[in-house]
Design an enzyme around this catalytic site. Structure first.
Site, PDB file in Angstrom:
ATOM      1  N   TRP A 101       2.943  38.013 -28.455  1.00  0.00           N
ATOM      2  CA  TRP A 101       2.934  37.120 -27.283  1.00  0.00           C
ATOM      3  C   TRP A 101       3.421  37.829 -26.039  1.00  0.00           C
ATOM      4  O   TRP A 101       2.893  37.626 -24.954  1.00  0.00           O
ATOM      5  CB  TRP A 101       3.695  35.829 -27.572  1.00  0.00           C
ATOM      6  CG  TRP A 101       2.943  35.045 -28.607  1.00  0.00           C
ATOM      7  CD1 TRP A 101       3.306  34.835 -29.905  1.00  0.00           C
ATOM      8  CD2 TRP A 101       1.639  34.445 -28.454  1.00  0.00           C
ATOM      9  NE1 TRP A 101       2.314  34.139 -30.557  1.00  0.00           N
ATOM     10  CE2 TRP A 101       1.292  33.883 -29.710  1.00  0.00           C
ATOM     11  CE3 TRP A 101       0.751  34.332 -27.400  1.00  0.00           C
ATOM     12  CZ2 TRP A 101       0.079  33.216 -29.917  1.00  0.00           C
ATOM     13  CZ3 TRP A 101      -0.460  33.667 -27.597  1.00  0.00           C
ATOM     14  CH2 TRP A 101      -0.786  33.114 -28.837  1.00  0.00           C
ATOM     15  N   ASP A 170       9.553  33.097 -21.949  1.00  0.00           N
ATOM     16  CA  ASP A 170       8.614  32.301 -22.721  1.00  0.00           C
ATOM     17  C   ASP A 170       9.382  31.803 -23.946  1.00  0.00           C
ATOM     18  O   ASP A 170       9.705  32.577 -24.838  1.00  0.00           O
ATOM     19  CB  ASP A 170       7.427  33.185 -23.146  1.00  0.00           C
ATOM     20  CG  ASP A 170       6.468  32.469 -24.094  1.00  0.00           C
ATOM     21  OD1 ASP A 170       6.685  31.278 -24.406  1.00  0.00           O
ATOM     22  OD2 ASP A 170       5.484  33.110 -24.525  1.00  0.00           O
ATOM     23  N   LYS A 194       5.117  23.252 -30.756  1.00  0.00           N
ATOM     24  CA  LYS A 194       5.937  23.742 -31.873  1.00  0.00           C
ATOM     25  C   LYS A 194       7.168  22.855 -32.045  1.00  0.00           C
ATOM     26  O   LYS A 194       7.283  22.136 -33.027  1.00  0.00           O
ATOM     27  CB  LYS A 194       6.331  25.198 -31.654  1.00  0.00           C
ATOM     28  CG  LYS A 194       5.128  26.138 -31.736  1.00  0.00           C
ATOM     29  CD  LYS A 194       5.118  27.103 -30.600  1.00  0.00           C
ATOM     30  CE  LYS A 194       3.835  27.856 -30.389  1.00  0.00           C
ATOM     31  NZ  LYS A 194       2.935  28.092 -31.458  1.00  0.00           N
TER      32      LYS A 194
HETATM   33  N1  PMP Z   1       3.848  32.237 -26.369  1.00  0.00           N
HETATM   34  C1  PMP Z   1       4.265  32.030 -27.622  1.00  0.00           C
HETATM   35  C2  PMP Z   1       5.611  32.553 -28.034  1.00  0.00           C
HETATM   36  C3  PMP Z   1       3.449  31.340 -28.520  1.00  0.00           C
HETATM   37  O1  PMP Z   1       3.855  31.134 -29.779  1.00  0.00           O
HETATM   38  C4  PMP Z   1       2.189  30.846 -28.090  1.00  0.00           C
HETATM   39  C5  PMP Z   1       1.276  30.046 -28.994  1.00  0.00           C
HETATM   40  N2  PMP Z   1       1.335  30.244 -30.312  1.00  0.00           N
HETATM   41  C6  PMP Z   1       1.793  31.113 -26.784  1.00  0.00           C
HETATM   42  C7  PMP Z   1       2.654  31.793 -25.948  1.00  0.00           C
HETATM   43  C8  PMP Z   1       0.469  30.642 -26.267  1.00  0.00           C
HETATM   44  O2  PMP Z   1       0.546  29.273 -26.139  1.00  0.00           O
HETATM   45  P1  PMP Z   1      -0.709  28.350 -25.833  1.00  0.00           P
HETATM   46  O3  PMP Z   1      -1.624  28.466 -26.990  1.00  0.00           O
HETATM   47  O4  PMP Z   1      -0.072  26.998 -25.706  1.00  0.00           O
HETATM   48  O5  PMP Z   1      -1.302  28.817 -24.570  1.00  0.00           O
END
Ligand code: PMP
Length: 358
Positions: A101, A170, A194
């Site tokens: 991420w 994030d 989550k």
């Molecule tokens: N950052 C993290 C730490 C994530 O776990 C996720 C999704 N699994 C995202 C960003 C991306 O999120 P989204 O799919 O809501 O755009």
């Protein structure tokens, strides 16, 4: 029958929240309609929205000089919104790369500014938070970005060093799993799916002095200042997701707040890591000091056993244990709504499987 759901997201929600939503589904508190059917401008919905924000502020002890935004686009939209809002005319940002991420956040930011990887644990396969002493921060960086919990790799910050830089985090996969000192951050963002509720809503907490930057090229739905001025209703917000997130906030308050959740989450994670560490069969790919309390990846001694392990788990009502396609193995996500008894059921299945196959 409800199963034990270890999904990484969208993920398990508290049963009490789902039952309350079910009870209010067709007629919200005598209004004669579902929350889904209400105008976002109606008093009933504006009250729901305001209560959710107030409860969010209580849970995270958010100082008054921070705006709380309920946006769309997921954390992925924030990968762009952060550089666009904080550095509307380009600039320099440092990023700590702890896994999938963070890597995506850096790649997106690099479209808008000079994004520098100030530290990375890539050479050790993202098995740890890079030691603070190895961070090469630039004095003139506009902000420093980190991902507090890598959902795929299962690596989590258990403390963040004191830095001069404006911190951006994030927190998609560990928000509200533990108390956080919000005042240390300029921006915190998190997708809801989550720990907070259903997909479709993104929580953004931003220090108000950062709203003054002239945001020339920011799409208006991602413009922090415009959304703060419009109470996150610059356009139609995801009303039902907002309502459900509000119910989760109320549930969290009833559970004793984030200190209580942190204790419970630590206990759940320790239960599973103790089993993994105590066995010669299962292994954790993450260094002990960086292990996540939210997402616990683990491997079997031979990947050829994975399918059988997963099939047996399914049959035992233990769902969504397959690791992310990019890393393989298993992953158990232990968000707030996953109870200790789910972890105990998983551990007991794992012990049985090891006895038969080990
Ligand atoms: N950052 C993290 C730490 C994530 O776990 C996720 C999704 N699994 C995202 C960003 C991306 O999120 P989204 O799919 O809501 O755009």
């Amino acid at each position: 029958m409800r199963v034990h759901n270890f999904s990484a997201g969208p993920a398990a929600l508290p049963l009490a929240v789902l039952e309350r939503a079910q009870q209010e589904l067709t007629d919200f508190q005598g209004s004669g309609m579902s929350v889904m059917e209400m105008s976002h401008r109606s008093k009933a919905f504006v009250d729901i929205a305001a209560q959710a924000e107030a409860d969010c502020r209580t849970l995270l002890a958010i100082p008054d000089d921070y705006a709380v935004l309920f946006l769309q686009g997921g954390a992925t939209a924030q990968f762009a919104a952060v550089p666009l809002n904080l550095c509307p005319n380009g600039g320099k940002a440092d990023y700590i790369n702890t896994g999938s991420w963070s890597t995506k956040a850096i790649k997106e930011a690099a479209r808008y500014l000079d994004a520098h990887e100030a530290a990375s644990s890539k050479t050790s396969n993202f098995d740890r938070i890079p030691p603070f002493t190895d961070w090469s921060l630039r004095e003139d960086a506009d902000y420093l970005h980190l991902c507090s919990n890598e959902t795929i790799g299962g690596v989590q910050f258990h403390d963040v060093p004191a830095v001069d830089a404006l911190l951006v985090a994030d927190m998609s996969s560990d928000i509200m799993s533990r108390p956080v000192d919000v005042s240390r951050y300029g921006v915190i963002y998190a997708g809801a799916q989550k720990n907070l509720g259903p997909a479709g809503l993104t929580l953004v907490i931003v220090r108000r002095d950062l709203l003054d930057r002239p945001a020339s090229a920011v799409p208006s739905v991602l413009d922090y200042a415009a959304q703060a001025a419009a109470d996150s209703m610059a356009n139609t917000p995801p009303t039902y997701a907002w309502y459900l997130v509000g119910l989760v906030f109320q549930w969290l308050l009833q559970q004793g707040g984030l200190a209580a959740m942190a204790e419970r989450n630590a206990r759940k994670a320790q239960t599973l890591y103790a089993l993994i560490d105590g066995s010669n069969f299962y292994a954790s790919p993450v260094q002990p000091e960086s292990r996540s309390h939210m997402n616990v990846p683990f491997t079997l001694p031979d990947a050829a056993l994975d399918a059988e392990f997963l099939a047996g788990a399914e049959a035992a009502g233990l769902k969504n244990l397959k690791g992310h396609r990019s890393v393989g193995g298993m992953r158990a996500s232990l968000y707030n709504a996953v109870e200790l008894d789910a972890v105990e059921a998983l551990c007991s299945y794992m012990q049985d499987f090891e006895r038969e196959r080990g």
